[in-house]
Design an enzyme around this catalytic site. Structure first.
Site, PDB file in Angstrom:
ATOM      1  N   ARG A 114     -11.143 -24.296 -11.807  1.00 19.14           N
ATOM      2  CA  ARG A 114     -11.466 -26.416 -11.601  1.00 19.14           C
ATOM      3  C   ARG A 114     -11.386 -25.787  -9.849  1.00 19.14           C
ATOM      4  NH1 ARG A 114      -6.925 -28.047  -9.803  1.00 19.14           N
ATOM      5  NH2 ARG A 114      -5.353 -26.422 -10.336  1.00 19.14           N
ATOM      6  N   LYS A 139      -8.439 -30.567 -18.104  1.00 21.35           N
ATOM      7  CA  LYS A 139      -7.403 -31.190 -17.287  1.00 21.35           C
ATOM      8  C   LYS A 139      -8.054 -33.076 -16.802  1.00 21.35           C
ATOM      9  CE  LYS A 139      -4.568 -27.773 -16.597  1.00 21.35           C
ATOM     10  NZ  LYS A 139      -3.424 -28.285 -16.865  1.00 21.35           N
ATOM     11  N   HIS A 164       3.346 -31.727 -17.221  1.00 17.37           N
ATOM     12  CA  HIS A 164       2.785 -30.240 -17.281  1.00 17.37           C
ATOM     13  C   HIS A 164       3.677 -28.825 -17.425  1.00 17.37           C
ATOM     14  CE1 HIS A 164       0.138 -26.969 -15.064  1.00 17.37           C
ATOM     15  NE2 HIS A 164      -0.301 -27.191 -15.987  1.00 17.37           N
ATOM     16  N   LYS A 197       3.154 -20.074 -18.672  1.00 22.09           N
ATOM     17  CA  LYS A 197       4.076 -21.791 -19.986  1.00 22.09           C
ATOM     18  C   LYS A 197       3.724 -20.982 -20.828  1.00 22.09           C
ATOM     19  CE  LYS A 197       2.081 -25.166 -17.972  1.00 22.09           C
ATOM     20  NZ  LYS A 197       1.253 -24.392 -17.234  1.00 22.09           N
ATOM     21  N   ASP A 235       0.401 -26.615 -23.001  1.00 20.31           N
ATOM     22  CA  ASP A 235       0.517 -26.818 -21.662  1.00 20.31           C
ATOM     23  C   ASP A 235       0.900 -28.402 -21.210  1.00 20.31           C
ATOM     24  OD1 ASP A 235      -1.265 -26.273 -18.812  1.00 20.31           O
ATOM     25  OD2 ASP A 235      -2.866 -27.676 -19.062  1.00 20.31           O
ATOM     26  N   ARG A 267      -9.845 -16.899 -19.190  1.00 18.41           N
ATOM     27  CA  ARG A 267      -9.216 -17.668 -20.510  1.00 18.41           C
ATOM     28  C   ARG A 267      -9.442 -17.688 -22.012  1.00 18.41           C
ATOM     29  NH1 ARG A 267      -5.324 -21.162 -18.547  1.00 18.41           N
ATOM     30  NH2 ARG A 267      -5.402 -21.253 -15.929  1.00 18.41           N
TER      31      ARG A 267
END
Length: 530
Positions: A56, A198, A217, A239, A254, A319
């Site tokens: 990001r 996001k 989140h 997570k 998420d 990812r």
């Protein structure tokens, strides 16, 4: 043109012959390969790279400041304002640019598994692989729902359009802009697919509190007895890994929301970090990566196209995006009751926080507002090694409203449903980053299982002298000395020094929460510099 007439200009673009709507996964895979956007891996997933932007880009994210948002958004470094006129001009430039592309791709779907609160959305992408990503990350409609689908928010993604900061009012060639007035997310200059995901989470963080629903989140799962657990934490804290538990059914990895009816997943897929991924350590995630999945910035062996999950040459922020249905043990639809337990996850790079501690209500509020962790390498541009950070509500990059809005809602729900809260450190032990070791995943899983099974409720506890946290003296499956971080350090003086420094950082950060009650302020670290 100084305004946006979305019903005309955007719809004209969407009606062009070169725009593909709701392509199936096999069809999108064909397009991706034909257009040389990605590679078919040995596991059947699509591998794509994102160039310069492998995470990001927070300083390139903006919210349009207008009559709709002026008095609601908490403006600052996270929510940078941009005026409506600047946004509209750039929006028109992007649409003009996209009109000349050979092909465009549209996905219509939803954010929010609970139909009472879901957001109909559409994603217009320049890349076929971004459209596949969107299809896997958001909730996919039934065929009958597509005909009746009326998008309330549109994402326009044009990664090859580069902004001119001097002309377009951006900070760089990249931009992520949200207009709540026009119900548009505008993305350009970055190929990182996570911006699509996001940005919609930010939208939901703005819209849901208006309906008395708390956006969170966090990941979530449910046990055999229907007991629900939430896992809060920033990217890289575990997570996804910890919620993908073979002994519990996954609700989502998420993003969730907590309404008066219970919790629900905002998404329809998972976006798992897969650095050092292996079948032995994370079998559910490993097995979920097959045809239809997207591997982002994962290096492939040239002779076999087999993913090398240990290779970090492109980024540590590798990812895997896949639909939640790729996980065997899931809840469908992704809706459950009220949480029995909440786990706050932190990857403490200083190595001083205990691996697990049970929080009082006031401590829970303190640590939720603090949101301490260490940003891990690759999650954002420029992060090359862990850096201590405090992210309010464990997700401040995605919170348009003041943290107090979300914290007060969480506190009310903890009280109302008598939810237990634990702080779990998935970071380092025996020393700080570079000297100590990452706490074993098997130990973390054992501690969380013990907490969720109620085995720690009546356990003997030890009060940490620096942070005031109650540490269980024993936990099944975990050596006793692991539970007490000071005992794992070869040099206890170094531990004391690091613990005092982190406690002082907590106090310094919390000074900005002037509205917090005295009880919450006193629930922080007991060491205060004296």
């Amino acid at each position: 043109m100084s305004t946006i007439n979305q019903m005309s200009e955007l719809n004209i673009l969407l009606a062009q012959d070169n725009v593909h709507h709701q392509l199936s996964v096999p069809h999108l895979v064909e397009k991706i390969l034909y257009r040389n956007e990605g590679t078919l891996t040995e596991k059947g997933a699509i591998q794509a790279t994102t160039g310069t932007y492998t995470g990001r880009s927070p300083r390139d994210k903006f919210i349009v400041k207008d009559d709709t948002t002026t008095d609601k958004v908490q403006w600052g470094a996270v929510n940078q304002p941009i005026d409506d006129g600047t946004f509209v001009k750039l929006y028109h430039k992007v649409l003009e640019y996209l009109k000349d592309r050979n092909e465009l791709f549209v996905f219509k779907g939803f954010a929010g598994a609970d139909e009472r609160y879901r957001l109909p959305l559409q994603v217009l992408t320049e890349f076929a692989w971004h459209n596949l990503f969107a299809q896997q990350m958001f909730i996919r409609p039934e065929s009958t729902e597509v005909k009746e689908h009326d998008a309330e928010f549109t994402v326009v993604s044009a990664p090859t359009f580069k902004a001119d900061p001097e002309v377009d009012g951006t900070n760089s060639e990249a931009f992520i802009m949200i207009s709540f007035k026009h119900r548009i997310v505008l993305i350009g200059g970055t190929e990182y697919a996570g911006e699509i995901k996001k940005s919609i989470f930010s939208v939901m963080n703005y819209l849901l509190p208006e309906k008395n629903v708390l956006p969170m989140h966090c990941s979530a799962n449910v046990g055999k007895e229907g007991d629900v657990a939430l896992f809060f934490g920033l990217s890289g804290t575990g997570k996804t890994t910890l919620s993908a538990d073979p002994q519990r059914r996954l609700i989502g990895d998420d993003e969730h929301a907590w309404s008066n009816y219970g919790i629900f997943n905002i998404e329809g897929g998972c976006y798992a970090k897969c650095i050092n991924l292996s079948k032995e350590k994370e079998p559910q995630i490993y097995d979920a990566i097959h045809f239809g999945s997207v591997l982002e910035n994962v290096v492939l062996h040239p002779s076999s196209n087999q993913p090398d999950f240990d290779d970090t040459r492109l980024t540590e922020n590798t990812r895997a995006a896949y639909p939640i249905e790729h996980i065997d043990n899931i809840v469908q639809p992704s809706i459950a009751g009220h949480p029995n337990a909440i786990i706050f996850l932190t990857a403490d790079a200083t190595g001083v926080l205990p691996p697990i501690s049970k929080l009082t209500k006031e401590q829970a509020m303190y640590h939720f507002l603090s949101g301490y962790t260490s940003k891990l390498a690759g999650t954002e541009r420029g992060i090359t090694e862990p850096q201590a950070t405090f992210s309010a509500c464990f997700g401040s990059p995605f919170l348009p409203l003041a943290p107090s809005t979300y914290a007060e809602m969480l506190g009310e729900k903890i009280d109302q449903f008598n939810t237990d809260v634990y702080l779990v450190n998935t970071g380092w032990s025996g020393g700080a980053y570079g000297e100590g070791q990452r706490i074993k995943l098997s130990y973390t899983r054992a501690m969380i299982h013990a907490a969720l099974e109620g085995e720690l409720s009546s356990a003997e506890t030890y009060r940490d002298p620096y942070f005031g946290l109650k540490i269980p003296a024993h936990c099944p499956g975990v050596p006793d000395e692991v539970l007490f971080p000071r005992k794992t350090w070869a040099n206890t003086n170094d531990y004391d020094k690091n613990a005092k420094a982190l406690a002082e950082q907590f106090h310094k950060n919390f000074q900005k929460f002037t509205y917090a009650s005295e009880e919450i302020k006193q629930a922080g670290p007991t060491y205060n510099g004296s």
